[in-house]
Scaffold this active site. Structure first.
Site, mmCIF file in Angstrom:
data_model
loop_
_atom_site.group_PDB
_atom_site.id
_atom_site.type_symbol
_atom_site.label_atom_id
_atom_site.label_comp_id
_atom_site.label_asym_id
_atom_site.label_seq_id
_atom_site.Cartn_x
_atom_site.Cartn_y
_atom_site.Cartn_z
ATOM 1 N N GLY B 53 49.350 -16.365 -8.519
ATOM 2 C CA GLY B 53 48.887 -15.587 -7.226
ATOM 3 C C GLY B 53 49.819 -15.532 -6.214
ATOM 4 N N ASP B 247 50.759 -8.093 -5.172
ATOM 5 C CA ASP B 247 52.108 -9.057 -5.345
ATOM 6 C C ASP B 247 53.222 -8.664 -4.403
ATOM 7 O OD1 ASP B 247 50.514 -8.948 -7.983
ATOM 8 O OD2 ASP B 247 51.401 -11.092 -7.742
ATOM 9 N N ASN B 257 50.438 -4.615 -7.821
ATOM 10 C CA ASN B 257 49.330 -5.616 -8.296
ATOM 11 C C ASN B 257 49.162 -5.748 -9.673
ATOM 12 O OD1 ASN B 257 47.535 -7.324 -7.366
ATOM 13 N ND2 ASN B 257 45.742 -5.844 -7.545
#
Lengths: 369, 369
Positions: B53, B247, B257
């Site tokens: 993450g 991201d 992402n």
């Protein structure tokens, strides 16, 4: 199609009168052949998905009706075979191919001379005709789809043609060749370099377990991807066309197919990639127009989402991937609107996904029945 | 956020100078805490996805730089910490937070008095600031996103708000609260009835294993679906908005992402469903404009596609779902073009995915650095 170098169909009559199938539940981990000797075992094989795919379950029901005729008593022959037909049709209530095939065999039984030998010969001949007809329709889909590959191959100056497919619309779903895979096999066999992106197709993984296995057995270069990856590949020019099968296509060309097909069609449209649906004409539902409103979508067991089956080195096992308390939902199909479909590849040729174009190929269905 | 009633963050300093994390590879089947004692173990924890993450790997890299300063020799202190920074930044290519966090700690090390104690205190303070800042940014994203839920709740006359999310942009992906989940938790805590469609997010199943687990722990109603299902749900009006994390987001609002995000953005656009990307400003890459061309996409191991991990009743196991001979490809991310994004939810408010709107919220970055 070949498996370990030997030619196979997905269903065949044995000399002793039984019917051979491949028990597809074991693929890709084991190649298991099963013999069906009576109507009950045929019904179980369809219901428990030893065989699956619209074309194949139709052919299996036809052979089931042949076995039904063998089992039927002299005294109430048609009562017996009609009870068997009902049993077979109830196994997968949404599939139209079952009643279509069972009905065809019932009709020839009624038309045959009332002698045991004549009836069995007629039923057997009709089951063979349905089986061969399924393979012939798929071969013809392959022939018409091959032209698309030739064209792309030339436009790409001889480079590899990259095709993406979703779920399994391969020979395992029919008697031979498949629908979506028929043009792929035809192109590969004609020497056109083809590479297939195989969507794994969650939740049942028909792509990872069946399509990848089929293509590997036939020597077609392929790569398994998660269902999430296709859009990215299209954004980067790595997909030249998409071909999927269909479970039901309406008069106006809306196509119900395995859940997730719609997302690939959207990505194809956004990136200028041609998106084709391959189907034998038995997959048209001539009574429907608006697929999104009219086609019923089967909601399947949540456990297909919560558990995944695979091989752990010792044997085949199911593992749970979600937390114990989390619910899951599992719609089995989605509908791709005709506006996203470049064309339909049928046994009579390729046409636009528009009512006028479809009924031009199939003029018997000009008027909704 | 609470786990079994106790408050947790995803990363914390221990009294002995080591760093505690939750080894997320074991979720949802087990809750395992791990202690990181040196830079190498930090790099391994990021690369092997014990932590993952955007926000959390940034915070982990910051603590890694603190451990790097502890390990660095007196003679070539900055050579040592720079080599550690390079090692940490190489672990995951797509997320921009790694270099952002490592760079921040490097800067305070350079500004500190050239004494071991002063350097360690400065690095530790900066790692704490990055960690607390991440949690504060996410809390603020929750505050701004809550307004969207209030609005939808009112427009839907008090009915449940159905939100779809992809992957895990939850508190497990940050230090606390999460990005995509922050508005969801805020709305739920404010008494707005919320239901979350959780994409399972193949190949690593962060949705099924992490997001579903988080939401369950916090008591938020949710349903796990396969990644294929979201388009169908949107076609049938069962999704009111989509929120994902990111991201890396460029100046013009293109968002990298988890693979598959782009497909959901296409479906949202096709069905008039608002599509939001939630991110702290540390996820902007101010040097980039065209995300599709410029953002590097990590290609991960094919085994993540070929094998799936789950619980078989006795323990956690991996099972192979593909035929042994079939290759697989595994791009980890895709880029959703700004044109498909309704808005960005940042710690400073919600803005359009357009450069003018973004730099109006973040005027320090008016000129590309």
């Amino acid at each position: 199609v070949k498996v370990d170098g030997k030619s196979w169909r997905t269903i065949w009559p044995e000399p002793d009168g039984s019917v051979g199938i491949i028990d597809q539940r074991h693929l890709p981990h084991a190649f298991v052949v099963e013999r069906l000797t009576d109507v009950l075992s045929v019904a179980r094989a369809i219901a428990d998905m030893h065989v699956r795919g619209a074309g194949l379950i139709g052919a299996t029901a036809a052979w089931g009706m042949y076995l039904a005729a063998r089992e039927a008593g002299e005294r109430d022959f048609f009562g017996d075979v009609e009870r068997s037909a009902a049993l077979l049709c109830e196994t997968r209530p949404t599939a139209v191919n079952l009643s279509w095939a069972a009905g065809r065999v019932l009709a020839v039984l009624r038309a045959a001379p009332p002698l045991r030998e004549a009836r069995l010969a007629a039923a057997r001949a009709e089951a063979e005709a349905i089986t061969d007809g399924d393979a012939a329709m798929c071969a013809s889909i392959g022939h018409h789809g091959l032209a698309l590959f030739r064209d792309l191959h030339e436009r790409r100056s001889g480079a590899v043609v990259n095709v993406l497919t979703h779920c399994n619309a391969g020979w395992l779903a029919f008697v031979d060749h498949g629908s979506a895979t028929a043009p792929i096999y035809a192109a590969h066999d004609a020497g056109i370099p083809v590479h297939v992106w195989v969507d794994e197709t969650r939740p049942r993984n028909q792509g990872a377990s069946l399509t990848a296995w089929e293509l590997g057995q036939h020597g077609v270069p392929h790569t398994v991807i998660v269902d999430n990856a296709g859009g990215h590949l299209m954004q980067h020019g790595r997909v030249d066309l998409v071909i999927t099968g269909a479970d039901r296509v309406t008069r106006q060309g809306d196509a119900a197919n395995k859940i997730g097909t719609y997302l690939k069609a959207l990505a194809a449209r956004d990136n200028g990639v041609p998106f084709y649906v391959a189907l034998p004409s038995s997959t048209f539902d001539w009574r429907m127009r608006d697929g999104l409103r009219e086609i019923p979508i089967e909601e399947r067991s949540a456990d297909e989402v919560r558990f995944i089956t695979g091989h752990d080195g010792e044997g085949v096992r199911s593992v749970r991937v979600t937390p114990p308390g989390s619910p899951a939902a599992n719609p089995g199909f989605d509908v791709t609107p005709a506006r996203l479909i470049t064309g339909l590849i049928t046994e009579r040729g390729v046409c636009a996904a528009r009512e006028e174009a479809i009924v031009e190929l199939f003029p018997d269905h000009k008027d909704p029945a």
